[in-house]
Design a protein around this motif. Structure first.
Motif, PDB file in Angstrom:
ATOM      1  N   MET A 275      38.369  25.407 106.560  1.00  0.00           N
ATOM      2  CA  MET A 275      38.259  24.747 105.253  1.00  0.00           C
ATOM      3  C   MET A 275      39.476  23.887 104.938  1.00  0.00           C
ATOM      4  O   MET A 275      39.764  23.612 103.781  1.00  0.00           O
ATOM      5  CB  MET A 275      37.990  25.761 104.139  1.00  0.00           C
ATOM      6  CG  MET A 275      38.803  27.014 104.177  1.00  0.00           C
ATOM      7  SD  MET A 275      38.402  28.057 102.773  1.00  0.00           S
ATOM      8  CE  MET A 275      37.977  29.590 103.558  1.00  0.00           C
ATOM      9  N   LYS A 310      43.715  29.209  95.082  1.00  0.00           N
ATOM     10  CA  LYS A 310      42.280  29.153  95.318  1.00  0.00           C
ATOM     11  C   LYS A 310      41.896  29.528  96.745  1.00  0.00           C
ATOM     12  O   LYS A 310      40.761  29.360  97.158  1.00  0.00           O
ATOM     13  CB  LYS A 310      41.760  27.768  94.956  1.00  0.00           C
ATOM     14  CG  LYS A 310      41.792  27.596  93.453  1.00  0.00           C
ATOM     15  CD  LYS A 310      41.133  26.363  92.986  1.00  0.00           C
ATOM     16  CE  LYS A 310      41.052  26.400  91.462  1.00  0.00           C
ATOM     17  NZ  LYS A 310      40.726  25.107  90.924  1.00  0.00           N
ATOM     18  N   LEU A 318      37.864  35.808 102.736  1.00  0.00           N
ATOM     19  CA  LEU A 318      37.482  35.229 101.451  1.00  0.00           C
ATOM     20  C   LEU A 318      38.233  35.939 100.340  1.00  0.00           C
ATOM     21  O   LEU A 318      38.578  37.100 100.473  1.00  0.00           O
ATOM     22  CB  LEU A 318      35.974  35.399 101.224  1.00  0.00           C
ATOM     23  CG  LEU A 318      35.033  34.596 102.119  1.00  0.00           C
ATOM     24  CD1 LEU A 318      33.597  35.006 101.882  1.00  0.00           C
ATOM     25  CD2 LEU A 318      35.194  33.111 101.876  1.00  0.00           C
TER      26      LEU A 318
ATOM     27  N   THR B 159      34.797  21.050  94.109  1.00  0.00           N
ATOM     28  CA  THR B 159      35.593  20.814  92.914  1.00  0.00           C
ATOM     29  C   THR B 159      35.024  21.614  91.751  1.00  0.00           C
ATOM     30  O   THR B 159      35.741  22.245  90.993  1.00  0.00           O
ATOM     31  CB  THR B 159      35.598  19.318  92.571  1.00  0.00           C
ATOM     32  OG1 THR B 159      35.797  18.587  93.783  1.00  0.00           O
ATOM     33  CG2 THR B 159      36.688  18.977  91.593  1.00  0.00           C
ATOM     34  N   GLY B 162      35.598  25.393  92.201  1.00  0.00           N
ATOM     35  CA  GLY B 162      36.992  25.843  92.243  1.00  0.00           C
ATOM     36  C   GLY B 162      37.533  26.023  93.642  1.00  0.00           C
ATOM     37  O   GLY B 162      38.291  26.941  93.897  1.00  0.00           O
ATOM     38  N   GLU B 164      37.111  25.447  98.175  1.00  0.00           N
ATOM     39  CA  GLU B 164      36.137  25.730  99.214  1.00  0.00           C
ATOM     40  C   GLU B 164      35.931  27.217  99.459  1.00  0.00           C
ATOM     41  O   GLU B 164      34.825  27.655  99.780  1.00  0.00           O
ATOM     42  CB  GLU B 164      36.564  25.030 100.516  1.00  0.00           C
ATOM     43  CG  GLU B 164      35.365  24.659 101.344  1.00  0.00           C
ATOM     44  CD  GLU B 164      35.711  23.780 102.528  1.00  0.00           C
ATOM     45  OE1 GLU B 164      36.404  22.762 102.328  1.00  0.00           O
ATOM     46  OE2 GLU B 164      35.284  24.119 103.636  1.00  0.00           O
ATOM     47  N   SER B 165      36.971  28.033  99.264  1.00  0.00           N
ATOM     48  CA  SER B 165      36.730  29.457  99.516  1.00  0.00           C
ATOM     49  C   SER B 165      35.785  30.028  98.471  1.00  0.00           C
ATOM     50  O   SER B 165      35.020  30.949  98.757  1.00  0.00           O
ATOM     51  CB  SER B 165      38.011  30.277  99.595  1.00  0.00           C
ATOM     52  OG  SER B 165      39.074  29.646  98.990  1.00  0.00           O
ATOM     53  N   TYR B 166      35.831  29.456  97.256  1.00  0.00           N
ATOM     54  CA  TYR B 166      34.892  29.930  96.234  1.00  0.00           C
ATOM     55  C   TYR B 166      33.477  29.467  96.534  1.00  0.00           C
ATOM     56  O   TYR B 166      32.511  30.196  96.286  1.00  0.00           O
ATOM     57  CB  TYR B 166      35.358  29.491  94.852  1.00  0.00           C
ATOM     58  CG  TYR B 166      36.558  30.286  94.422  1.00  0.00           C
ATOM     59  CD1 TYR B 166      36.408  31.486  93.743  1.00  0.00           C
ATOM     60  CD2 TYR B 166      37.836  29.891  94.771  1.00  0.00           C
ATOM     61  CE1 TYR B 166      37.497  32.256  93.408  1.00  0.00           C
ATOM     62  CE2 TYR B 166      38.938  30.649  94.448  1.00  0.00           C
ATOM     63  CZ  TYR B 166      38.756  31.835  93.755  1.00  0.00           C
ATOM     64  OH  TYR B 166      39.849  32.599  93.446  1.00  0.00           O
ATOM     65  N   ARG B 168      32.306  29.218  99.406  1.00  0.00           N
ATOM     66  CA  ARG B 168      31.847  30.171 100.408  1.00  0.00           C
ATOM     67  C   ARG B 168      31.323  31.445  99.766  1.00  0.00           C
ATOM     68  O   ARG B 168      30.297  31.996 100.159  1.00  0.00           O
ATOM     69  CB  ARG B 168      32.992  30.519 101.365  1.00  0.00           C
ATOM     70  CG  ARG B 168      33.079  29.582 102.523  1.00  0.00           C
ATOM     71  CD  ARG B 168      34.440  29.585 103.174  1.00  0.00           C
ATOM     72  NE  ARG B 168      34.700  28.261 103.686  1.00  0.00           N
ATOM     73  CZ  ARG B 168      34.328  27.840 104.883  1.00  0.00           C
ATOM     74  NH1 ARG B 168      33.721  28.651 105.708  1.00  0.00           N
ATOM     75  NH2 ARG B 168      34.564  26.613 105.260  1.00  0.00           N
ATOM     76  N   ILE B 169      32.057  31.925  98.762  1.00  0.00           N
ATOM     77  CA  ILE B 169      31.619  33.151  98.100  1.00  0.00           C
ATOM     78  C   ILE B 169      30.275  32.933  97.408  1.00  0.00           C
ATOM     79  O   ILE B 169      29.368  33.762  97.518  1.00  0.00           O
ATOM     80  CB  ILE B 169      32.677  33.618  97.089  1.00  0.00           C
ATOM     81  CG1 ILE B 169      33.887  34.106  97.861  1.00  0.00           C
ATOM     82  CG2 ILE B 169      32.125  34.713  96.207  1.00  0.00           C
ATOM     83  CD1 ILE B 169      34.910  34.749  97.015  1.00  0.00           C
ATOM     84  N   PHE B 172      27.578  32.921  99.859  1.00  0.00           N
ATOM     85  CA  PHE B 172      27.347  34.269 100.363  1.00  0.00           C
ATOM     86  C   PHE B 172      26.591  35.109  99.338  1.00  0.00           C
ATOM     87  O   PHE B 172      25.629  35.814  99.668  1.00  0.00           O
ATOM     88  CB  PHE B 172      28.702  34.901 100.688  1.00  0.00           C
ATOM     89  CG  PHE B 172      28.615  36.269 101.300  1.00  0.00           C
ATOM     90  CD1 PHE B 172      28.144  36.431 102.583  1.00  0.00           C
ATOM     91  CD2 PHE B 172      28.999  37.390 100.584  1.00  0.00           C
ATOM     92  CE1 PHE B 172      28.058  37.691 103.160  1.00  0.00           C
ATOM     93  CE2 PHE B 172      28.919  38.650 101.148  1.00  0.00           C
ATOM     94  CZ  PHE B 172      28.451  38.805 102.442  1.00  0.00           C
TER      95      PHE B 172
END
Ligand code: SF4
Lengths: 370, 215
Positions: A275, A310, A318, B159, B162, B164-166, B168-169, B172
C-alpha cells in the motif's frame, strides 16, 4: 582548458579542492540522469547546470519539528558524497544543523538570504500550529515559514514530518503539528509545495528534484499529494526483491526463523509494501547500498499520506478497528468477523428451534404462502 | 387445495445466480488466503499469485453478475421484477413480515416474488457488492477492465475511508457481511421449504416452485 563535457576547469579545481574527483562528479551526473529518466546525452548538461548553479542558486534549509533525521541522512551519505557535492556547490546558505555559524551570526545570514530571495527553500520537520509550542529565537515556526516562503522560487518539504506531519503529528499531537502544505494554507500563502515523503527523505530524490529544476527550469510533475510522479509513481510491492516469495506464498512467520534467513516475504510481519508508492526498491538508501526490506525489516509505509497514524502497527497487517461510542474498545477485524459469524449462527439456530416448536413446519399453522 | 408447478426462474436468472454463488465462494476463500496466507507454497509454486488471480477473476464475475441481474430486473424477457424492490411499498409491509418471522403473527400477506424483508436484503447485498468492488479496486494496483488505472481512479475511496489500511479493513468486513448474508439466505430458503412445502430450495436449480392454485 575546456573539457569535452563542457565543465569549466575552475569549477573542477574547486571540486578537486573539496576532495571530489572529476570522474566522481561525472559519475554522479550520470546517476542523476539515469534516475531522472534522461539519456546520457544529458550528463554534460547536468554537469553544466550544476556548475552554473554553483554560482547563483542559493538554498535555505530550515529545520522545524523533527529529529533532523533528514539532515542526518544527507550528511551520512559516504563516498562520493553525491548529496554534499550538490548541496555544497548549491551554496546552502543556511542549515542549522551543519553550518559553522551560530547565534547572531547565523540569524544574520538567514536575514540576508531572505532579503536576496530567489532561493530554493527546503523544509525539514512539521509545523506546530499551537501558540508557543514551537519557537526559534523567539519566533513561531509557522511565522518563520510564512516569511521565508514568499521570496522562495521553490518550496520542498522533505521527509514525512514536513509533508504531512509524520511522527511528531501522531496522536495525540499536543502541539497540533501539521505539514508544510497545510501550514501554508492556514497562513494564507498559496504556493505549490513539492512533497518528498519518506522518513527520512531519500537524498537522491531531493537531489533529483533540485537538478531537475536547475536543468529544465521547472518543477517536476506531481501527483495528487504533491509528490513527484517520477519517484512516487510505482508501488513498493511491485518492485520489491522479495516479490517472488510473495507470489509463491513463502512468508516469514517469525523473526529469527529459518524463513527469515532465507529472505522470504515479510507480508505476515506487517509489511506495508502493497500500500505504499515509492521508488525505494530501485533507488535504495545510503548511496544505494540498502533499504528497509533488503535489511530484513518489513516496510512501514512511511512514504504515504497519513503515516504513521493511519497505518497499522509496524508489525501488524491491519490496524485495529475502533468501535465508535465505546471508548477503549478495539478489536481486530478478524475478531469482529468471528463474533458476527457466531452471532448469526446462534440467531439462525434459535429461529429454527422456535419454528419447530411453533409447529409451523408441520403445517399446523399455515404460514408462508410464497 | 390443488397445487401446481409454477416456473419461477428462467435459465438466465438461474445461471446468473450460480455465477454469483461461485464467484462469492472463490472470493471468500482466496480473500481469506490473501488476508492471511494460512499455508505456504512449495518451492516452485505460484500459490499467492494464483490466489490473487482467481480473486480478481471472480471479482469481475461477481460485478458482471450483478450488472446482469440489474439488467434482468428491468429488461428480462421472462420476468421484469424491478417493481418488487420498490422501497416505499416494502417499507409499508415490513411490519407484516417481521411480525411473522418473530412469531408475533401466524401468517403473512401473499407477496408476489419477494417479501419485503427479502427485497431489502437483496437490495442491500447488491449495494454491498458495489461497495466491496469499490474498496477492492482502491487497494488493487492494476487496470480494471484493462482501461481504468485503479490506483489513481479509486484514490478518493482511500481518502474517504481514511487511508489504504482502512480501506482494507472495510473490504474485509464487508466480506463478513456477505458471509452472514449467505448463511441467513440459505437458512431462509430451507425454512420456507419446510414451512411452505413449496420447493423453494430446489427452485433455483430446477426453476419450478409449487404454488397453491386459487380455486
Ligand atoms: S516484503 Fe513487502 S513489499 Fe516485498 S513482496 Fe513482501 S509484502 Fe511485498
Amino acid at each position: 582548458m575546456e573539457k569535452k563535457d563542457g565543465v569549466g576547469k575552475q569549477f573542477l579545481e574547486a571540486l578537486e579542492f573539496q576532495g571530489i574527483k572529476r570522474r566522481d562528479f561525472l559519475k554522479f551526473c550520470g546517476a542523476t540522469a539515469a534516475f531522472l529518466g534522461l539519456s546520457d546525452l544529458y550528463i554534460p548538461k547536468i554537469a553544466r547546470a550544476i556548475e552554473k548553479a554553483s554560482k547563483r542558486q542559493p538554498v535555505v534549509w530550515l529545520n522545524f519539528a523533527s529529529d533532523s533525521g533528514c539532515t542526518e541522512s544527507l550528511i551520512k551519505a559516504t563516498y562520493p558524497n553525491a548529496a554534499e557535492i550538490v548541496l555544497d556547490i548549491l551554496s546552502v546558505d543556511y542549515n542549522e544543523t551543519i553550518m559553522a555559524a551560530a547565534g547572531k551570526q547565523a540569524e544574520e545570514i538567514l536575514e540576508k538570504s531572505k532579503k536576496d530571495g530567489g532561493y530554493i527553500l527546503i523544509i525539514e520537520g512539521g509545523i506546530p500550529t499551537k501558540k508557543g509550542h514551537g519557537m526559534i529565537s523567539g519566533k513561531e515556526m509557522i511565522d518563520i515559514l510564512k516569511d521565508f516562503s514568499g521570496p522562495a522560487v521553490a518550496i520542498l518539504a522533505v521527509g514525512s514530518c514536513a509533508t504531512f506531519g509524520g511522527v511528531p503529528s501522531a496522536k495525540p499531537n499536543p502541539s497540533e503539528i501539521v505539514g508544510v502544505t497545510e501550514a501554508l494554507k492556514r497562513v494564507g500563502v498559496n504556493k505549490p509545495v513539492i512533497n518528498l515523503d519518506l522518513c527520512p527523505v531519500n537524498v537522491e530524490y531531493l537531489i533529483g528534484v533540485v537538478v531537475n529544476y536547475l536543468l529544465l527550469g521547472k518543477l517536476p510533475e506531481l501527483d495528487s499529494f504533491g509528490r513527484p510522479k517520477m519517484f512516487y509513481g510505482q508501488c513498493i510491492h511491485d518492485n520489491c526483491e522479495r516479490r517472488a516469495h510473495f507470489d509463491a506464498g513463502r512468508f516469514v512467520e517469525q523473526f529469527g526463523s529459518n524463513e527469515e534467513a532465507l529472505g522470504y516475504c515479510l507480508y505476515k510481519m506487517g509489511c506495508k509494501g502493497p500500500m505504499t508508492y515509492s521508488a525505494c526498491p530501485k533507488i535504495l538508501y545510503n548511496d544505494r547500498i540498502s533499504w528497509c526490506i533488503k535489511a530484513g525489516a518489513p516496510f512501514i509505509g512511511c512514504a504515504e499520506h497519513g503515516w504513521p497514524d493511519k497505518f497499522a502497527g509496524f508489525y501488524e497487517r491491519l490496524p485495529d478497528v475502533k468501535i465508535p461510542g465505546i471508548a477503549g474498545v478495539e478489536a481486530t477485524a478478524d475478531k469482529i468477523g468471528a463474533i458476527a459469524g457466531v452471532a448469526t449462527a446462534a440467531g439462525i439456530a434459535v429461529h429454527a428451534i422456535a419454528t419447530a416448536a411453533s409447529g409451523r413446519a408441520k403445517g399446523e399453522k399455515k404460514g408462508g404462502e410464497e | 387445495m390443488a397445487e401446481e408447478l409454477k416456473y419461477e426462474w428462467n435459465f438466465a436468472f438461474r445461471l446468473d445466480h450460480w455465477v454469483r454463488v461461485s464467484a462469492i465462494a472463490i472470493l471468500v476463500f482466496t480473500g481469506f488466503y490473501i488476508h492471511w496466507p494460512f499455508f505456504g507454497g512449495g518451492p516452485d509454486s505460484f500459490l499467492m499469485a494464483w490466489m490473487r488471480f482467481f480473486h480478481f477473476v471472480s471479482a469481475y464475475a461477481l460485478v458482471l453478475g450483478l450488472i446482469v441481474r440489474a439488467y434482468l430486473a428491468f429488461n428480462s424477457a421472462f420476468d421484469r421484477d424491478w417493481k418488487d424492490f420498490g422501497i416505499f411499498r416494502n417499507l409499508r409491509d415490513l411490519p407484516d413480515i417481521i411480525g411473522y418471522y418473530l412469531f408475533i403473527k401466524g401468517t403473512h400477506k401473499d407477496y408476489r416474488k419477494y417479501n419485503p424483508l427479502q427485497a431489502f436484503a437483496y437490495l442491500f447485498i447488491g449495494l454491498l457488492i458495489i461497495f466491496t468492488a469499490f474498496t477492492g479496486a482502491a487497494i488493487y494496483n492494476g487496470k480494471a477492465f484493462g482501461v481504468l488505472n485503479t490506483a489513481e481512479s479509486f484514490m478518493w475511496v482511500n481518502t474517504l475511508l481514511g487511508g489504504e489500511s482502512y480501506t482494507r479493513i472495510w473490504h474485509f468486513l464487508s466480506m463478513w457481511v456477505i458471509i452472514i448474508f449467505v448463511g441467513v439466505h440459505v437458512y431462509m430458503s430451507i425454512l420456507q421449504t419446510a414451512v411452505g412445502k413449496d420447493r423453494t430450495f430446489t427452485s433455483i436449480l430446477t426453476g419450478y416452485k409449487l404454488k397453491k392454485k386459487t380455486p
